[in-house]
Design a protein around this motif. Structure first.
Motif, PDB file in Angstrom:
ATOM      1  N   GLU A 388     -37.057  73.990  42.361  1.00 16.40           N
ATOM      2  CA  GLU A 388     -36.507  73.840  40.987  1.00 16.40           C
ATOM      3  C   GLU A 388     -37.736  74.562  40.302  1.00 16.40           C
ATOM      4  OE1 GLU A 388     -35.607  69.834  39.813  1.00 16.40           O
ATOM      5  OE2 GLU A 388     -33.718  69.762  40.845  1.00 16.40           O
ATOM      6  N   VAL A 389     -37.328  75.307  39.403  1.00 12.56           N
ATOM      7  CA  VAL A 389     -38.295  75.778  38.528  1.00 12.56           C
ATOM      8  C   VAL A 389     -38.011  75.733  36.800  1.00 12.56           C
ATOM      9  CG1 VAL A 389     -39.443  78.149  37.851  1.00 12.56           C
ATOM     10  CG2 VAL A 389     -38.537  78.018  40.147  1.00 12.56           C
ATOM     11  N   THR A 390     -38.916  75.106  36.447  1.00  7.19           N
ATOM     12  CA  THR A 390     -38.810  74.663  34.910  1.00  7.19           C
ATOM     13  C   THR A 390     -39.432  75.235  34.128  1.00  7.19           C
ATOM     14  OG1 THR A 390     -38.259  72.309  35.548  1.00  7.19           O
ATOM     15  CG2 THR A 390     -38.827  72.808  33.380  1.00  7.19           C
ATOM     16  N   PHE A 391     -38.989  76.057  33.147  1.00  8.67           N
ATOM     17  CA  PHE A 391     -39.642  76.790  32.032  1.00  8.67           C
ATOM     18  C   PHE A 391     -40.046  75.943  30.864  1.00  8.67           C
ATOM     19  CE2 PHE A 391     -36.944  79.649  34.764  1.00  8.67           C
ATOM     20  CZ  PHE A 391     -37.718  80.407  35.058  1.00  8.67           C
ATOM     21  N   ASP A 392     -40.920  76.267  30.271  1.00  4.23           N
ATOM     22  CA  ASP A 392     -41.536  75.421  28.878  1.00  4.23           C
ATOM     23  C   ASP A 392     -40.930  76.328  27.562  1.00  4.23           C
ATOM     24  OD1 ASP A 392     -43.395  77.446  28.953  1.00  4.23           O
ATOM     25  OD2 ASP A 392     -45.019  75.954  28.505  1.00  4.23           O
ATOM     26  N   GLY A 393     -40.277  77.235  27.683  1.00  8.27           N
ATOM     27  CA  GLY A 393     -40.099  77.908  26.444  1.00  8.27           C
ATOM     28  C   GLY A 393     -39.215  79.381  26.949  1.00  8.27           C
ATOM     29  N   ALA A 394     -38.866  79.973  25.780  1.00  8.77           N
ATOM     30  CA  ALA A 394     -37.889  81.084  25.920  1.00  8.77           C
ATOM     31  C   ALA A 394     -38.604  82.184  26.462  1.00  8.77           C
ATOM     32  CB  ALA A 394     -37.463  81.862  24.577  1.00  8.77           C
ATOM     33  N   LEU A 395     -37.927  83.067  27.402  1.00  5.79           N
ATOM     34  CA  LEU A 395     -38.490  83.999  28.198  1.00  5.79           C
ATOM     35  C   LEU A 395     -37.938  85.580  27.560  1.00  5.79           C
ATOM     36  CD1 LEU A 395     -37.659  83.020  31.793  1.00  5.79           C
ATOM     37  CD2 LEU A 395     -40.039  83.179  31.035  1.00  5.79           C
ATOM     38  N   ALA A 396     -39.021  86.234  27.624  1.00  2.48           N
ATOM     39  CA  ALA A 396     -38.494  87.704  27.141  1.00  2.48           C
ATOM     40  C   ALA A 396     -38.017  88.644  28.349  1.00  2.48           C
ATOM     41  CB  ALA A 396     -39.937  88.459  26.435  1.00  2.48           C
ATOM     42  N   GLU A 397     -37.172  89.628  27.914  1.00  2.00           N
ATOM     43  CA  GLU A 397     -36.652  90.627  29.122  1.00  2.00           C
ATOM     44  C   GLU A 397     -37.923  91.122  29.689  1.00  2.00           C
ATOM     45  OE1 GLU A 397     -33.549  94.270  29.549  1.00  2.00           O
ATOM     46  OE2 GLU A 397     -33.338  92.959  27.612  1.00  2.00           O
TER      47      GLU A 397
END
Length: 534
Positions: A388-397
Motif C-alpha cells: 500500500e502506497v499512501t501519498f500526503d498531497g496532490a501529485l503533478a503529472e
C-alpha cells in the motif's frame, strides 16, 4: 633521364622497401600496429617512383572486431561479478539454509520440553545466529553494490581519457596530413587502437569524416568525439534512486543528459549495469522477501501463544523498513509512504509509480510490465501486490516514485526478545502444552513466500537462479570468445605482420638495392670508358 637517375630511383625505392619491411618486423608485437606495404609506380620519364607506404587496414573488419570485443568484455565483466555471489552461496558457512535448519531444529527442542530453560536458551541463540547471518549476507551484497559503483566510476574515467586522446590524435592527424606527403600511419594506428580500447568500455558508433577525423557517438547518438573536441561522461547520484549511481553525458556546452542503461549494450560498463539491475538487485529483493515472509508469519503465530511467564506472545523478530524515493525532478513536493499489507503476496521486485494524464501507473522494474493497482481517493492510497502506497498531497503529472519494499529488510533483521522464557510455546499456558511451539516448527515447510514456496524452497530457487545465470553467461561468453577470435584471425590475416613474408621481403629489397647499385656502377664504367677515348 640518364642511367644514373634510373639507378638512383631504384636505390631510393629499395631503401624505402627496406625501411618499410624493417618497420613491420620491429612492430610485430606492437598492439594496434597495421603492417605497411611499399607502393611503387613507374616514373613518368623513366625509372621508378615511390608513392608511399600503404597501411593494411580494413575499417569494416575493425568495426566488427570492436563490436565483438565489446560484447565479450561485457559478458566477461558480468561473469566476474556473478562469481562473487555464486561463491558466497556455495559456501555452507555463509549460506542461509543451514542457519534456518538449525533454528527450526532448536524450536523442536523447545516443543519436546517446553519448560526446559536450556532448550529455550538454545532457541534464542539460534535465533540470534539466524538474524546475524541474514544481516551479514545482506552486508556482503551491499559491499558488492558499492564495489560496482566504484568500478563504474573507474570505467567512466577511462572512457573520458580515451575520448580526449582520440580527439587530440584527430587534430595531430589533420596537421600531419597538411605538412607531410601521405597519411601519418603511426598516428592512424594509435587512434584505431584507442578506438578498440574504447569499444571495450562502452557501445560506440564510429564515423570517419571526409577530413579523416573520427566522429564517435554512443548508441543513442550522444556525441563523445567530434573533430578535436571530446565530450565527457560523468557518474552522478541517480535522480530516481539516491542509493545508487547513474551515468550522464556532458556535451561541449556543459549541458547534461541522463543516459538510460539501455544505451550501454556492450563493454565493461554494460556488464556492470546489467549485473547490478538483473542479478544483484534481484538477489537483494529475494533475500528481503524471505525475511518479510518469515517475520510476518512467525510473529503472527507467536502472538497467539503464551510464554513461560504466562504472558501473551510478543513479536519475536523485526524486519527493516520499506523505502520510497521521490524522483529528484518531481514538480510537486508530495511524498509517499509504502507499507506491506500482505507479506505472503509481496513480489521480489522494485516498482516505479508514476502520475500520468490518466492516473497513477505502477510498473515492475524487473520486467517492465504495468501492474494492476487499486487507488482509494478517500485515503490517497494505492494498493497492489501486497503493498500500500499512501501519498500526503496532490501529485503533478509526470511525478514518479521508486519503491524498494524489500531492499533493506534483511539489513535490519533483528531478534526482539532477550529471554528464552519469552518464547510463547504454549497455547493455553498449561504445563506441558507445546502446541504453538509445534506450529512454529511446522512453519519451516509452510508456503510462506508468495504463498507457494517454503523458506528452503525459496532459498533453493535463489541458488538455482544464480547457477542458471552463471551457465547462461558462461555459454554466451564462450560463443562470443569464438566469434572474437575468428575476427581477430581475419584482422591479422589482413593487417598482421608475417615474419616469414617480411624476411623474404628483406632479401628481395636487398637484391633490388644491389642490382640498382650495379646499374649505377655500370653507368660509371661506361662513362669512364667514353671519357678515356678522348
Amino acid at each position: 633521364m640518364s642511367i644514373f637517375s634510373i639507378g638512383l630511383s631504384g636505390i631510393r625505392a629499395a631503401q624505402a622497401g627496406l625501411y618499410t619491411t624493417s618497420n613491420n618486423i620491429s612492430n610485430v608485437g606492437t598492439p594496434g600496429y597495421n603492417r605497411e606495404i611499399l607502393q611503387l609506380s613507374e616514373n613518368k620519364a623513366q625509372g621508378v617512383q615511390v608513392d608511399g607506404m600503404q597501411r593494411q587496414f580494413n575499417q569494416l573488419v575493425a568495426n566488427r572486431l570492436n563490436a565483438a570485443s565489446g560484447s565479450l568484455e561485457s559478458l566477461d565483466t558480468y561473469f566476474t561479478q556473478l562469481q562473487q555471489i555464486d561463491n558466497v552461496l556455495a559456501d555452507e558457512r555463509s549460506g542461509l539454509n543451514v542457519v534456518m535448519e538449525k533454528f527450526f531444529a532448536s524450536l523442536s527442542q523447545v516443543a519436546g520440553n517446553p519448560a526446559d530453560s536450556a532448550a529455550r536458551e538454545g532457541a534464542m541463540g539460534s535465533a540470534k545466529v539466524l538474524t546475524a547471518q541474514f544481516r551479514s549476507f545482506d552486508s556482503y551484497l551491499s559491499d558488492i553494490g558499492a564495489s560496482v559503483d566504484r568500478q563504474l566510476a573507474f570505467e567512466v574515467n577511462s572512457v573520458n581519457t580515451l575520448t580526449e586522446q582520440v580527439a587530440a590524435l584527430n587534430k595531430e592527424i589533420l596537421m600531419a596530413k597538411a605538412t607531410v606527403d601521405g597519411a601519418p600511419n603511426s598516428l592512424l594506428n594509435q587512434r584505431d587502437q584507442l578506438v578498440h580500447e574504447l569499444s571495450q568500455k562502452v557501445d560506440i558508433r564510429v564515423n570517419q569524416q571526409d577530413s579523416g577525423s573520427y566522429s564517435i557517438a554512443l548508441s543513442d547518438g550522444s556525441q563523445l568525439v567530434a573533430g578535436d573536441l571530446a565530450s565527457q561522461l560523468k557518474v552522478v547520484t541517480d535522480k530516481a534512486d539516491p542509493s545508487q549511481v547513474s551515468i550522464v553525458h556532458t556535451d561541449i556546452t556543459g549541458a547534461e543528459k541522463p543516459l538510460a542503461e539501455s544505451v550501454f549494450n556492450r563493454g565493461a560498463v554494460a556488464g556492470l549495469l546489467e549485473f547490478r539491475s538483473d542479478s544483484l538487485s534481484k538477489l537483494e529483493n529475494q533475500v528481503g522477501q524471505m525475511v518479510v515472509a518469515f517475520t510476518a508469519a512467525f510473529n503472527e503465530l507467536h502472538s497467539t501463544g503464551v510464554d513461560l511467564n504466562r504472558q501473551p506472545g510478543q513479536a519475536m523478530f523485526s524486519a527493516g523498513q520499506t523505502v520510497t524515493y521521490p524522483h529528484a525532478d518531481n514538480q510537486s513536493a508530495t511524498t509517499a509512504t509504502t507499507t506491506i499489507s500482505d507479506a505472503s503476496a509481496v513480489l521480489a521486485t522494485d516498482y516505479q509509480v508514476r502520475q500520468t494524464a490518466s492516473g497513477l501507473q505502477v510498473t515492475r522494474l524487473d520486467t517492465g510490465k504495468v501492474v494492476a493497482a487499486n487507488y482509494d481517493a478517500a485515503t490517497s492510497t494505492l494498493a497492489f501486490n501486497g503493498l500500500e502506497v499512501t501519498f500526503d498531497g496532490a501529485l503533478a503529472e509526470g511525478d514518479s516514485f521508486k519503491l524498494k519494499p524489500l531492499a533493506e529488510q534483511a539489513a535490519n533483521f533483528e531478534l526482539l526478545l532477550s529471554d528464552g522464557d519469552q518464547i510463547a510455546a504454549s497455547e493455553s499456558g498449561a504445563s506441558g502444552d507445546n502446541r504453538i511451539a509445534l506450529a512454529l516448527t511446522q512453519l519451516q515447510s509452510e508456503p510462506l513466500v508468495q504463498g507457494n514456496r517454503s523458506l528452503s524452497q525459496a532459498y533453493g530457487a535463489i541458488i538455482n537462479g544464480v547457477g542458471n545465470q552463471m551457465n547462461i553467461v558462461q555459454a554466451n561468453k564462450a560463443a562470443q570468445q569464438g566469434l572474437t577470435e575468428q575476427l581477430q584471425g581475419l584482422q591479422q590475416s589482413e593487417s598482421g605482420v608475417n615474419l616469414d613474408e617480411e624476411a623474404a621481403n628483406l632479401i628481395r629489397y636487398q637484391q633490388y638495392y644491389q642490382a640498382n647499385a650495379k646499374v649505377i656502377e655500370t653507368g660509371t664504367t661506361l662513362l669512364d670508358t667514353i671519357l678515356s677515348l678522348r
